[in-house]
Design a protein around this motif. Sequence first.
Motif, mmCIF file in Angstrom:
data_model
loop_
_atom_site.group_PDB
_atom_site.id
_atom_site.type_symbol
_atom_site.label_atom_id
_atom_site.label_comp_id
_atom_site.label_asym_id
_atom_site.label_seq_id
_atom_site.Cartn_x
_atom_site.Cartn_y
_atom_site.Cartn_z
ATOM 1 N N GLY A 70 0.809 -1.207 0.000
ATOM 2 C CA GLY A 70 0.000 0.000 0.000
ATOM 3 C C GLY A 70 0.845 1.261 0.000
ATOM 4 N N VAL A 71 1.918 1.265 0.796
ATOM 5 C CA VAL A 71 2.790 2.435 0.856
ATOM 6 C C VAL A 71 3.561 2.590 -0.449
ATOM 7 N N GLU A 72 3.947 1.490 -1.075
ATOM 8 C CA GLU A 72 4.627 1.572 -2.362
ATOM 9 C C GLU A 72 3.689 2.152 -3.418
ATOM 10 N N ALA A 73 2.406 1.788 -3.354
ATOM 11 C CA ALA A 73 1.424 2.361 -4.278
ATOM 12 C C ALA A 73 1.310 3.871 -4.065
ATOM 13 N N LEU A 74 1.400 4.307 -2.806
ATOM 14 C CA LEU A 74 1.386 5.735 -2.511
ATOM 15 C C LEU A 74 2.609 6.413 -3.110
ATOM 16 N N ARG A 75 3.755 5.795 -2.952
ATOM 17 C CA ARG A 75 5.001 6.360 -3.474
ATOM 18 C C ARG A 75 4.927 6.544 -4.999
ATOM 19 N N LEU A 76 4.293 5.562 -5.661
ATOM 20 C CA LEU A 76 4.206 5.575 -7.123
ATOM 21 C C LEU A 76 3.045 6.419 -7.636
ATOM 22 N N GLY A 77 2.242 6.962 -6.740
ATOM 23 C CA GLY A 77 1.134 7.803 -7.157
ATOM 24 C C GLY A 77 -0.113 7.048 -7.568
ATOM 25 N N LYS A 78 -0.191 5.762 -7.235
ATOM 26 C CA LYS A 78 -1.369 4.968 -7.595
ATOM 27 C C LYS A 78 -2.528 5.198 -6.633
ATOM 28 N N VAL A 79 -2.227 5.624 -5.403
ATOM 29 C CA VAL A 79 -3.228 6.039 -4.422
ATOM 30 C C VAL A 79 -2.780 7.374 -3.855
ATOM 31 N N ASP A 80 -3.674 8.037 -3.134
ATOM 32 C CA ASP A 80 -3.394 9.382 -2.642
ATOM 33 C C ASP A 80 -3.059 9.450 -1.156
ATOM 34 N N ALA A 81 -3.349 8.377 -0.409
ATOM 35 C CA ALA A 81 -3.059 8.364 1.026
ATOM 36 C C ALA A 81 -3.217 6.947 1.554
ATOM 37 N N VAL A 82 -2.607 6.698 2.713
ATOM 38 C CA VAL A 82 -2.763 5.421 3.407
ATOM 39 C C VAL A 82 -3.190 5.727 4.840
ATOM 40 N N PRO A 83 -4.414 5.342 5.248
ATOM 41 C CA PRO A 83 -4.827 5.551 6.640
ATOM 42 C C PRO A 83 -4.130 4.552 7.551
ATOM 43 N N LEU A 84 -3.483 5.066 8.594
ATOM 44 C CA LEU A 84 -2.692 4.229 9.489
ATOM 45 C C LEU A 84 -2.830 4.743 10.918
ATOM 46 N N ASP A 85 -2.525 3.874 11.873
ATOM 47 C CA ASP A 85 -2.387 4.398 13.221
ATOM 48 C C ASP A 85 -1.106 5.218 13.276
ATOM 49 N N PHE A 86 -1.040 6.103 14.268
ATOM 50 C CA PHE A 86 0.068 7.043 14.330
ATOM 51 C C PHE A 86 1.430 6.369 14.333
ATOM 52 N N PHE A 87 1.578 5.274 15.108
ATOM 53 C CA PHE A 87 2.877 4.626 15.223
ATOM 54 C C PHE A 87 3.378 4.146 13.873
ATOM 55 N N TYR A 88 2.486 3.500 13.132
ATOM 56 C CA TYR A 88 2.906 2.922 11.851
ATOM 57 C C TYR A 88 3.209 4.015 10.837
ATOM 58 N N ALA A 89 2.386 5.076 10.831
ATOM 59 C CA ALA A 89 2.632 6.175 9.905
ATOM 60 C C ALA A 89 3.966 6.856 10.205
ATOM 61 N N ARG A 90 4.235 7.045 11.516
ATOM 62 C CA ARG A 90 5.493 7.692 11.882
ATOM 63 C C ARG A 90 6.692 6.865 11.442
ATOM 64 N N ARG A 91 6.588 5.545 11.512
ATOM 65 C CA ARG A 91 7.677 4.677 11.073
ATOM 66 C C ARG A 91 8.029 4.936 9.615
ATOM 67 N N TRP A 92 6.996 5.014 8.771
ATOM 68 C CA TRP A 92 7.261 5.240 7.345
ATOM 69 C C TRP A 92 7.851 6.627 7.104
ATOM 70 N N ALA A 93 7.347 7.638 7.828
ATOM 71 C CA ALA A 93 7.850 8.990 7.642
ATOM 72 C C ALA A 93 9.309 9.110 8.066
ATOM 73 N N VAL A 94 9.656 8.476 9.190
ATOM 74 C CA VAL A 94 11.023 8.544 9.699
ATOM 75 C C VAL A 94 11.993 7.782 8.802
ATOM 76 N N GLN A 95 11.563 6.617 8.312
ATOM 77 C CA GLN A 95 12.453 5.790 7.493
ATOM 78 C C GLN A 95 12.584 6.296 6.064
ATOM 79 N N ASN A 96 11.709 7.217 5.668
ATOM 80 C CA ASN A 96 11.755 7.746 4.305
ATOM 81 C C ASN A 96 11.695 9.270 4.343
ATOM 82 N N PRO A 97 12.723 9.911 4.918
ATOM 83 C CA PRO A 97 12.700 11.369 5.059
ATOM 84 C C PRO A 97 12.573 12.065 3.709
ATOM 85 N N GLY A 98 11.661 13.014 3.641
ATOM 86 C CA GLY A 98 11.445 13.746 2.410
ATOM 87 C C GLY A 98 10.465 13.094 1.461
ATOM 88 N N SER A 99 10.098 11.833 1.730
ATOM 89 C CA SER A 99 9.182 11.124 0.834
ATOM 90 C C SER A 99 7.745 11.165 1.323
#
Length: 285
Positions: A70-99
């Motif tokens: 799902g997150v890869e689809a977001l990266r590629l522009g196939k979807v516009d957002a991924v609803p997540l709990d805060f912990f999981y969303a923060r993990r992706w944001a921290v591991q992919n700075p600027g993305s």
Amino acid sequence: MNRRIVCLLSVALASVLLPCAGAVDGRAVRRPADLVGRKIAVVVGSMMGDMTLKVQPGIGVEWFNDYNSGVEALRLGKVDAVPLDFFYARRWAVQNPGSFAITDPYHSIPWGFFFAKGSPIRDKVQGVLAGMEKSGELKRILDKWAESADPGALALDTLDYRKDFTGKAGTFRFATPGDREPVSFRRADGIVGFDIDIARRIAYELDMTFEIVQISMGALVPAVQIGKAEMGGGGIAITAARAEQVDFSECYYRVPTVFLVRADDKRGKRNQRQNQLPFHALLYL
């Protein structure tokens, strides 16, 4: 841990501004209404899609087998957002700075452990959880993992305080996806996280040996229903639909829900700084 304190903590977190969300097709996403007519990525077996559509109808849903897809689809522009709990969303944001960036919270969800319908172990587990709440152990474990800037470096608790422990009461099998830091996630030495620390403590208090059964989110409820594990967890939302299939413990934590979106670099350095802060620091921005 006092459940009122937990709820107040969630309200406090929901009241602060998390990183402003990134541009989706040139338009910023900050709340569910901004996604009407667009698509979100939802994992099979997750309740995020139904919950989000109740908050804001008119959002399209694309289904995926796991969060990575799902997150890869977001990266590629196939979807516009991924609803997540805060912990999981923060993990992706921290591991992919600027993305990626995360929006303001738009909801909160109660988490609980679950059991096969009518399982006698449910009440035993609830008794242990009540004792952990009263003693402060539940809060200590949650704080230990949630407030760490590097949960992957933490050690599970050492359990050696009971002189009468034998493990002869059986094996306590805990089913979890193991893909959600800091709740339940895999590293080189196995699956760890605050749900693992709690589940291990429950097994220990019940004089049972502990075993983790890693199962995908979509297969988690059926696995517990047919007896592959005594208890399921890993950041599982208590919902009416699931409560028809399994028995839940009482809520032990409420977590804010956010959208993970593509980052908008025009929104400044503060977004990147917030993405990198530990959980507790967000309460004081």
